[in-house]
Design an enzyme around this catalytic site. Structure first.
Site, PDB file in Angstrom:
ATOM      1  N   THR A  39     -97.303  28.647 -20.766  1.00 45.25           N
ATOM      2  CA  THR A  39     -97.513  28.848 -22.210  1.00 45.25           C
ATOM      3  C   THR A  39     -98.869  29.491 -22.274  1.00 45.25           C
ATOM      4  O   THR A  39     -99.744  29.174 -21.462  1.00 45.25           O
ATOM      5  CB  THR A  39     -97.553  27.507 -22.999  1.00 45.25           C
ATOM      6  OG1 THR A  39     -96.256  26.945 -23.068  1.00 45.25           O
ATOM      7  CG2 THR A  39     -98.089  27.687 -24.427  1.00 45.25           C
ATOM      8  N   ARG A  86     -83.005  24.782 -26.942  1.00 40.35           N
ATOM      9  CA  ARG A  86     -84.206  23.936 -26.860  1.00 40.35           C
ATOM     10  C   ARG A  86     -85.441  24.703 -27.386  1.00 40.35           C
ATOM     11  O   ARG A  86     -85.697  25.831 -27.004  1.00 40.35           O
ATOM     12  CB  ARG A  86     -84.434  23.503 -25.409  1.00 40.35           C
ATOM     13  CG  ARG A  86     -85.626  22.551 -25.238  1.00 40.35           C
ATOM     14  CD  ARG A  86     -86.883  23.274 -24.812  1.00 40.35           C
ATOM     15  NE  ARG A  86     -87.981  22.358 -24.538  1.00 40.35           N
ATOM     16  CZ  ARG A  86     -89.241  22.742 -24.372  1.00 40.35           C
ATOM     17  NH1 ARG A  86     -89.567  24.013 -24.438  1.00 40.35           N
ATOM     18  NH2 ARG A  86     -90.183  21.870 -24.147  1.00 40.35           N
ATOM     19  N   GLY A 109     -89.630  24.155 -27.928  1.00 39.31           N
ATOM     20  CA  GLY A 109     -90.741  23.267 -27.582  1.00 39.31           C
ATOM     21  C   GLY A 109     -91.756  23.146 -28.705  1.00 39.31           C
ATOM     22  O   GLY A 109     -91.474  23.452 -29.873  1.00 39.31           O
ATOM     23  N   ASP A 110     -92.945  22.727 -28.333  1.00 36.87           N
ATOM     24  CA  ASP A 110     -94.000  22.482 -29.329  1.00 36.87           C
ATOM     25  C   ASP A 110     -94.700  23.759 -29.795  1.00 36.87           C
ATOM     26  O   ASP A 110     -95.251  23.805 -30.892  1.00 36.87           O
ATOM     27  CB  ASP A 110     -95.054  21.539 -28.736  1.00 36.87           C
ATOM     28  CG  ASP A 110     -95.704  22.143 -27.485  1.00 36.87           C
ATOM     29  OD1 ASP A 110     -94.965  22.640 -26.616  1.00 36.87           O
ATOM     30  OD2 ASP A 110     -96.946  22.128 -27.383  1.00 36.87           O
ATOM     31  N   THR A 119    -100.677  23.416 -24.437  1.00 37.35           N
ATOM     32  CA  THR A 119     -99.774  23.750 -23.335  1.00 37.35           C
ATOM     33  C   THR A 119     -99.396  22.439 -22.667  1.00 37.35           C
ATOM     34  O   THR A 119    -100.247  21.580 -22.471  1.00 37.35           O
ATOM     35  CB  THR A 119    -100.436  24.701 -22.316  1.00 37.35           C
ATOM     36  OG1 THR A 119     -99.605  24.745 -21.143  1.00 37.35           O
ATOM     37  CG2 THR A 119    -101.840  24.268 -21.916  1.00 37.35           C
ATOM     38  N   GLY A 120     -98.135  22.271 -22.349  1.00 35.41           N
ATOM     39  CA  GLY A 120     -97.753  21.023 -21.701  1.00 35.41           C
ATOM     40  C   GLY A 120     -96.302  20.690 -21.942  1.00 35.41           C
ATOM     41  O   GLY A 120     -95.513  21.537 -22.365  1.00 35.41           O
ATOM     42  N   GLY A 150     -93.733  19.916 -23.867  1.00 42.28           N
ATOM     43  CA  GLY A 150     -93.656  20.122 -25.302  1.00 42.28           C
ATOM     44  C   GLY A 150     -93.087  18.962 -26.100  1.00 42.28           C
ATOM     45  O   GLY A 150     -93.549  18.684 -27.216  1.00 42.28           O
TER      46      GLY A 150
HETATM   47  N1  GLY Z   1     -95.343  23.653 -24.190  1.00 42.60           N
HETATM   48  C1  GLY Z   1     -94.345  24.605 -24.101  1.00 42.60           C
HETATM   49  C2  GLY Z   1     -92.997  24.072 -24.195  1.00 42.60           C
HETATM   50  O1  GLY Z   1     -92.799  22.873 -23.975  1.00 42.60           O
HETATM   51  O2  GLY Z   1     -92.123  24.823 -24.486  1.00 42.60           O
END
Ligand code: GLY
Length: 307
Positions: free
Chosen positions: A171, A199, A201-202, A222-223, A225
């Protein structure tokens, strides 16, 4: 009052295992971080806005195949690249977010276009790419985003029959404060390797992976999500500053600890309207960089100092 501008970027957090058969990857990634800092710094140094700077920095990282955003993104379980991005302007809390983008070369500029055009804040899948076409943003075939290394990673994971959330939470993101004291945040990602259809993410969720508010901070995450979503990471960090009076670094560390309690790992970067900047991660490493007037540093591993 004129603020000393700051730009902080990340290019993903994780274990940073060496890229298969590519010894130069680390040096190319460091150069990619420098290139992104330079793109954003040129804008801020000329009195440009934080929102222009974070868009420019993230565009550079999206085009660099070293990072999991734009070209070089991870593949989903069906072998397709689906991209998520968001941008937020702290001055008026306008935001634009896109998810599941398949053909738009610069997802962060699509998010920016949505922010400017309104009336919606979040578009997904065909609708997002349709807006990009309508706005004249460059389109590419989905295969343009795909690199051999990402294909190999997907094949390896599918062979194991699983989903390895431990490799590297790619990310990319940028946060900036401009000389007028306005903050902005931008985040872009291909998400997780072998992610399930649909899906998200965050990163494109305002308040989770991306958040900016001139009353508190601009934040990019970043991580893993799913945990950052559940912790409402970006908003949590901002409200720790605004309502609880925590320092920016304490708010960032406290948010990462909260995410860790839930079981999630990753990193955060943040800047405040007064020119403070902060970063941290609970993984072994995070691609990161910081710039200000006459200052630029990049780092990957925990033991490298960026101050
Ligand atoms: N942090 C990026 C994701 O989980 O998509």
């Amino acid at each position: 009052m004129t603020i000393s501008w700051k730009l902080v970027i990340h290019g993903g957090a994780g274990a940073m295992r060496p890229v298969h058969g590519d010894e130069d990857h680390e040096e190319r990634a460091r150069q990619g971080l420098r290139n992104a800092l330079e793109a954003g710094s040129a804008i801020l140094n000329n009195g440009g806005s934080a929102v222009d700077a974070v868009e420019a920095a993230v565009r550079v990282l999206e085009d660099d195949p070293c990072f999991n955003a734009g070209r070089g993104s991870t593949l989903n379980a069906q072998g397709i690249v689906e991209l998520d991005a968001a941008i937020m302007d702290g001055e008026d809390r306008r935001a634009g977010a896109v998810a599941g983008v398949r053909t738009t070369r610069a997802p962060i500029s699509l998010a920016r276009t949505l922010m400017e055009r309104g009336p919606h804040v979040f578009l997904s899948y065909e609708g997002a790419d349709r807006l990009a076409i309508e706005a004249g943003l460059a389109q590419v075939d989905n295969s343009w985003f795909v690199t051999g290394e990402r294909r190999r990673q997907l094949d390896e994971l599918l062979e194991k029959g699983g989903f390895d959330a431990d490799v590297k939470y790619g990310t990319v993101g940028a946060v900036a404060v401009d000389t007028n004291g306005h903050v902005a945040a931008a985040t872009s990602t291909g998400g997780l390797t072998a992610k399930q259809w649909g899906r998200i993410g965050d990163s494109p969720l305002i308040g989770a992976g991306t958040y900016a508010d001139d009353r508190s901070a601009a934040v990019s995450a970043t991580g893993s999500g799913e945990y950052f979503i559940r912790a409402v990471a970006g908003h949590q960090l901002g409200e720790r500053v605004r309502l609880a009076g925590e320092t920016l670094q304490d708010a960032l560390d406290g948010t990462l600890e909260d995410i860790k309690q839930l079981g999630g790992l990753g990193g955060l970067i943040a800047v405040s309207p007064s020119g403070d900047c902060a970063w941290g991660f609970t993984t072994r490493a995070m691609y990161r960089g910081v710039a200000g007037p006459e200052m630029q540093k990049v780092a990957i591993y925990a033991e490298e100092d960026m101050r």
